[in-house]
Design a protein around this motif. Structure first.
Motif, PDB file in Angstrom:
ATOM      1  N   GLN A 149       0.822  -1.209   0.000  1.00  0.00           N
ATOM      2  CA  GLN A 149       0.000   0.000   0.000  1.00  0.00           C
ATOM      3  C   GLN A 149       0.856   1.259   0.000  1.00  0.00           C
ATOM      4  OE1 GLN A 149      -2.122  -1.139   3.487  1.00  0.00           O
ATOM      5  NE2 GLN A 149      -0.933   0.192   4.827  1.00  0.00           N
ATOM      6  N   GLU A 179       8.267  10.869   2.836  1.00  0.00           N
ATOM      7  CA  GLU A 179       6.866  11.162   3.135  1.00  0.00           C
ATOM      8  C   GLU A 179       6.065   9.876   3.300  1.00  0.00           C
ATOM      9  OE1 GLU A 179       4.914  13.994   0.506  1.00  0.00           O
ATOM     10  OE2 GLU A 179       3.050  12.841   0.736  1.00  0.00           O
ATOM     11  N   ILE A 211      -4.987   6.279  -9.072  1.00  0.00           N
ATOM     12  CA  ILE A 211      -4.798   5.144  -8.160  1.00  0.00           C
ATOM     13  C   ILE A 211      -4.643   3.819  -8.895  1.00  0.00           C
ATOM     14  CG2 ILE A 211      -5.792   3.772  -6.291  1.00  0.00           C
ATOM     15  CD1 ILE A 211      -6.907   6.175  -5.054  1.00  0.00           C
ATOM     16  N   LYS A 213      -1.032  15.354   3.789  1.00  0.00           N
ATOM     17  CA  LYS A 213      -0.290  14.235   3.200  1.00  0.00           C
ATOM     18  C   LYS A 213      -0.771  12.914   3.782  1.00  0.00           C
ATOM     19  CE  LYS A 213       3.863  16.904   2.286  1.00  0.00           C
ATOM     20  NZ  LYS A 213       5.165  17.307   2.820  1.00  0.00           N
ATOM     21  N   LEU A 214      -1.001  12.937   5.069  1.00  0.00           N
ATOM     22  CA  LEU A 214      -1.479  11.724   5.726  1.00  0.00           C
ATOM     23  C   LEU A 214      -2.871  11.354   5.215  1.00  0.00           C
ATOM     24  CD1 LEU A 214      -0.957   9.554   7.876  1.00  0.00           C
ATOM     25  CD2 LEU A 214      -2.048  11.063   9.541  1.00  0.00           C
ATOM     26  N   LYS A 215      -3.699  12.371   5.041  1.00  0.00           N
ATOM     27  CA  LYS A 215      -5.054  12.126   4.535  1.00  0.00           C
ATOM     28  C   LYS A 215      -5.010  11.497   3.159  1.00  0.00           C
ATOM     29  CE  LYS A 215      -7.691  15.818   4.753  1.00  0.00           C
ATOM     30  NZ  LYS A 215      -8.144  17.150   5.258  1.00  0.00           N
ATOM     31  N   GLU A 216      -4.103  12.025   2.323  1.00  0.00           N
ATOM     32  CA  GLU A 216      -3.971  11.502   0.967  1.00  0.00           C
ATOM     33  C   GLU A 216      -3.539  10.030   1.016  1.00  0.00           C
ATOM     34  OE1 GLU A 216      -2.231  13.935  -2.574  1.00  0.00           O
ATOM     35  OE2 GLU A 216      -0.678  12.514  -1.955  1.00  0.00           O
ATOM     36  N   TYR A 217      -2.586   9.751   1.876  1.00  0.00           N
ATOM     37  CA  TYR A 217      -2.080   8.384   2.041  1.00  0.00           C
ATOM     38  C   TYR A 217      -3.211   7.449   2.439  1.00  0.00           C
ATOM     39  CZ  TYR A 217       0.615   4.483   4.001  1.00  0.00           C
ATOM     40  OH  TYR A 217       1.124   3.235   4.285  1.00  0.00           O
ATOM     41  N   ILE A 218      -3.970   7.872   3.444  1.00  0.00           N
ATOM     42  CA  ILE A 218      -5.066   7.023   3.934  1.00  0.00           C
ATOM     43  C   ILE A 218      -6.120   6.850   2.846  1.00  0.00           C
ATOM     44  CG2 ILE A 218      -6.957   6.865   5.605  1.00  0.00           C
ATOM     45  CD1 ILE A 218      -5.136   8.249   7.629  1.00  0.00           C
ATOM     46  N   ASN A 219      -6.374   7.913   2.110  1.00  0.00           N
ATOM     47  CA  ASN A 219      -7.351   7.865   1.032  1.00  0.00           C
ATOM     48  C   ASN A 219      -6.971   6.806  -0.008  1.00  0.00           C
ATOM     49  OD1 ASN A 219      -9.567   8.685  -0.532  1.00  0.00           O
ATOM     50  ND2 ASN A 219      -8.217   9.941  -1.782  1.00  0.00           N
ATOM     51  N   VAL A 220      -5.684   6.758  -0.372  1.00  0.00           N
ATOM     52  CA  VAL A 220      -5.212   5.766  -1.342  1.00  0.00           C
ATOM     53  C   VAL A 220      -5.285   4.369  -0.740  1.00  0.00           C
ATOM     54  CG1 VAL A 220      -3.179   4.901  -2.553  1.00  0.00           C
ATOM     55  CG2 VAL A 220      -3.696   7.338  -2.600  1.00  0.00           C
ATOM     56  N   VAL A 221      -4.754   4.237   0.458  1.00  0.00           N
ATOM     57  CA  VAL A 221      -4.638   2.928   1.102  1.00  0.00           C
ATOM     58  C   VAL A 221      -5.986   2.259   1.316  1.00  0.00           C
ATOM     59  CG1 VAL A 221      -4.050   1.857   3.301  1.00  0.00           C
ATOM     60  CG2 VAL A 221      -2.432   3.348   2.186  1.00  0.00           C
ATOM     61  N   GLU A 222      -6.990   3.069   1.671  1.00  0.00           N
ATOM     62  CA  GLU A 222      -8.300   2.469   1.949  1.00  0.00           C
ATOM     63  C   GLU A 222      -8.986   1.984   0.681  1.00  0.00           C
ATOM     64  OE1 GLU A 222     -10.467   5.203   4.455  1.00  0.00           O
ATOM     65  OE2 GLU A 222      -9.541   4.335   6.245  1.00  0.00           O
ATOM     66  N   ARG A 223      -8.494   2.367  -0.499  1.00  0.00           N
ATOM     67  CA  ARG A 223      -9.104   1.904  -1.742  1.00  0.00           C
ATOM     68  C   ARG A 223      -8.501   0.571  -2.187  1.00  0.00           C
ATOM     69  NH1 ARG A 223     -10.437   6.931  -4.685  1.00  0.00           N
ATOM     70  NH2 ARG A 223     -10.250   5.818  -6.649  1.00  0.00           N
ATOM     71  N   ASN A 238       4.162   8.423   6.531  1.00  0.00           N
ATOM     72  CA  ASN A 238       2.729   8.131   6.482  1.00  0.00           C
ATOM     73  C   ASN A 238       2.457   6.701   6.921  1.00  0.00           C
ATOM     74  OD1 ASN A 238       1.884  10.643   5.514  1.00  0.00           O
ATOM     75  ND2 ASN A 238       2.221  10.042   3.378  1.00  0.00           N
ATOM     76  N   ILE A 294       1.831  17.046  14.353  1.00  0.00           N
ATOM     77  CA  ILE A 294       0.592  16.773  13.615  1.00  0.00           C
ATOM     78  C   ILE A 294      -0.598  16.737  14.549  1.00  0.00           C
ATOM     79  CG2 ILE A 294      -0.639  15.090  12.206  1.00  0.00           C
ATOM     80  CD1 ILE A 294       1.968  14.172  11.099  1.00  0.00           C
ATOM     81  N   GLN A 337      -0.736  16.964   7.669  1.00  0.00           N
ATOM     82  CA  GLN A 337      -1.981  16.257   7.868  1.00  0.00           C
ATOM     83  C   GLN A 337      -2.630  15.944   6.516  1.00  0.00           C
ATOM     84  OE1 GLN A 337      -5.589  17.888   9.827  1.00  0.00           O
ATOM     85  NE2 GLN A 337      -4.952  16.608  11.550  1.00  0.00           N
ATOM     86  N   ALA A 389       0.953   4.325  -2.724  1.00  0.00           N
ATOM     87  CA  ALA A 389       0.851   5.746  -2.363  1.00  0.00           C
ATOM     88  C   ALA A 389       2.026   6.515  -2.948  1.00  0.00           C
ATOM     89  CB  ALA A 389       0.818   5.897  -0.848  1.00  0.00           C
ATOM     90  N   TYR A 395       0.206   5.639  10.063  1.00  0.00           N
ATOM     91  CA  TYR A 395      -0.984   4.832   9.792  1.00  0.00           C
ATOM     92  C   TYR A 395      -0.930   3.510  10.548  1.00  0.00           C
ATOM     93  CZ  TYR A 395      -4.695   2.566   7.076  1.00  0.00           C
ATOM     94  OH  TYR A 395      -5.839   1.926   6.690  1.00  0.00           O
TER      95      TYR A 395
END
Lengths: 176, 353
Positions: free
Chosen positions: A18, A101, A31, B10-20, A105, A172, B8, A22, A109
């Motif tokens: 994953q 980055e 994606i 960047k993290l949101k973007e990461y999570i957005n991709v990962v959850e798909r 992340n 953050i 934050q 990203a 996560y």
């Protein structure tokens, strides 16, 4: 007798795939494409001469391969009008930034996912910019419960992330 | 804090991709792909051994066929075996043609610097020995024949029936260019500095070092480039400027009528079976199958009823089998009556089903 321990592929894939996707996403903003390229990298690694021993080295190998494939794909798109963007993405600086980055992340996560389920949900919804009221409704608890759980969750996150000696991440969650 | 907001996001973007993503599902797909690749590698090794064995067996069998053919003309039976007279021909720079029949004069060949190995059916040559006039320029493979060719850079080309390859005896310049029509399988020698280009009537295929099959018969609508290993770019369209790149186990199918290219994932075994001992047909119409057989056995085909053309079959048959064996199989499927007369296969609808 000395035996070299090989990297366990399935586990490695499920934890790293994953993040690689990203990483690729930053080049194309697509994606599906990012997913295909990431999978191709793993495929090439597994069917080529590469001997996957250490996790760190293999990640570096895959990041490099992914960068090259993404850039190559951009070239084929004939993005002549976006030449400055192409130059930016093709630089060493961008590559290093992108790796850093995504690794960061991934770490955050992973830590979030290790929280107790309720707290995990709250943090993820907070990141998606839900208000406390909306989250309370969604999880069917009171707003006060949410506030308390949030405070504790962030504290926990800060602790575990600080213990990873990553001070940047500390900031953050400072707001809450 | 500015940094905080950016991080934050960047993290949101990461999570957005990962959850798909579905890691388990994509791992399953990867596993299947890798296993398939390993199967193909294993099969190719096996094919190599099979080919060696086939060559050893072929020699005594050839003798048997000669005597059988003599028998046929006296009995005037309609047995059609692969004709021995159809053999590949080499065309030299001075226009002279050498036919590689079983009785080819190797002395004549040696003088030109061209070597022909009868066992492996391979033509090769050493560029330092060639004279200008005797340099090979073209190989013509008629219906019912096949040949292997080794070019000056080490590239191996396996050429199928009813095909032609035009090539320079010595590669000079930036690109290694050859021209072909029909069907051939290429194992291109690696040379990143000099990309290898295969020109066909409507598409050009560009590679650096790789293995792929090209099927480009002039009478057919589709030109198929199937990639086994490495990478190729297929150029098509006006001035051949449009390009599509394919990966191993993919096929670029160009339609002359449609003028576009379709990229699909395929089982490469179907498209490279002709290199070995078999024809592999998967969900192909009788017409498509008979076209392949007609080329290989050098026969004509006549359909009494047009509906027969569209019947779909899947089959694996030996290439070196007598055509009657294969036609018997087709007949046994129930709906078709098959007979041969004077090198023409006649297909009729059966009435008593």
């Amino acid at each position: 007798m000395h035996t070299t321990k090989k990297l366990e592929i399935e586990g490695f894939y499920k934890s790293f795939f994953q993040t690689l996707v990203a990483f690729c996403y930053k080049y194309s903003g697509d994606i599906s494409k990012a997913e295909n390229i990431a999978q191709d990298c793993f495929y090439k690694m597994l069917t080529g001469d590469y001997d996957a021993l250490s996790e760190e080295k293999t990640k570096a190998f895959l990041y490099k391969m992914a960068h090259n494939m993404c850039i190559s794909d951009l070239r084929h798109q004939k993005v002549v009008d976006n030449f400055s963007e192409y130059t930016r993405l093709n630089s060493d600086d961008f590559y290093e930034e992108n790796v850093e980055e995504q690794e960061r992340n991934a770490l955050v996560y992973k830590t979030i996912k290790q929280l107790p389920p309720q707290s995990e949900k709250i943090i993820l919804l907070t990141l998606k910019e839900y208000t406390n009221k909306e989250i309370a409704e969604k999880l069917d608890v009171s707003v006060n419960t949410i506030k308390t759980l949030k405070k504790n969750a962030f504290a926990k996150l800060r602790d575990s992330l600080v213990s990873y000696k990553d001070l940047i991440l500390f900031y953050i969650f400072k707001k809450s | 804090m500015e940094n905080y907001i950016k991080d934050q996001d960047k993290l949101k973007e990461y999570i957005n991709v990962v959850e798909r993503l579905d890691a388990d599902k994509s791992y399953g797909l990867l596993e299947a792909r890798v296993k398939k690749h390993k199967r193909i590698q294993l099969r190719r090794t096996v094919l190599r051994y099979a080919a060696i064995i086939a060559v050893v067996l072929a020699i005594p069998f050839a003798f048997y066929r000669i005597s059988l053919q003599k028998q046929i003309t006296t009995v005037s039976e309609n047995n059609v075996i692969k004709p021995l007279s159809n053999k590949a021909r080499i065309v030299l720079a001075d226009g002279k043609q050498i036919s590689l029949s079983a009785t080819v004069d190797t002395n004549v060949l040696n003088k030109t610097g061209i070597k022909y190995d009868k066992d492996s059916e391979t033509i090769s040559y050493k560029t330092d020995v060639l004279s200008r006039s005797s340099a090979p320029k073209r190989v013509i493979v008629p219906r019912g024949a096949e040949i292997n060719l080794k070019l000056s850079d080490g590239t191996k080309v396996y050429i199928n029936s009813d095909s032609e390859l035009e090539f320079p005896s010595r590669f000079t310049g930036r690109y290694r260019k050859v021209k072909m029509r029909g069907e051939a399988f290429f194992k291109v020698a690696k040379d990143k500095e000099h990309p290898f280009i295969v020109e066909t009537s409507h598409v050009d295929i560009r590679v650096t070092g790789t293995e792929f099959n090209v099927k480009a018969y002039s009478e057919e609508d589709k030109i198929q480039t199937t990639l086994v290993e490495g990478g190729v770019d297929v150029y098509y369209g006006f001035d051949k400027l449009d390009k599509v790149s394919i990966k191993p186990s993919q096929q670029a199918e160009y339609s002359k009528r449609g003028e576009g290219v379709d990229v699909k994932d395929v089982d490469v075994n179907i498209y490279t079976a002709w290199l070995g001992q078999k024809f592999i047909f998967k969900d192909q119409t009788l017409e498509e199958i008979m076209t392949v057989l007609a080329r290989w056995y050098d026969v004509e085909v006549f359909y009494q009823n047009n509906e027969l053309r569209d019947i779909v079959f899947s089959a694996e048959v030996g290439r070196y089998d007598n055509i009657n064996t294969i036609l018997d199989c087709i007949e046994k499927t129930g709906d078709i009556d098959v007979s041969i007369k004077n090198k023409t296969v006649i297909l009729r609808e059966k009435f008593n089903k």
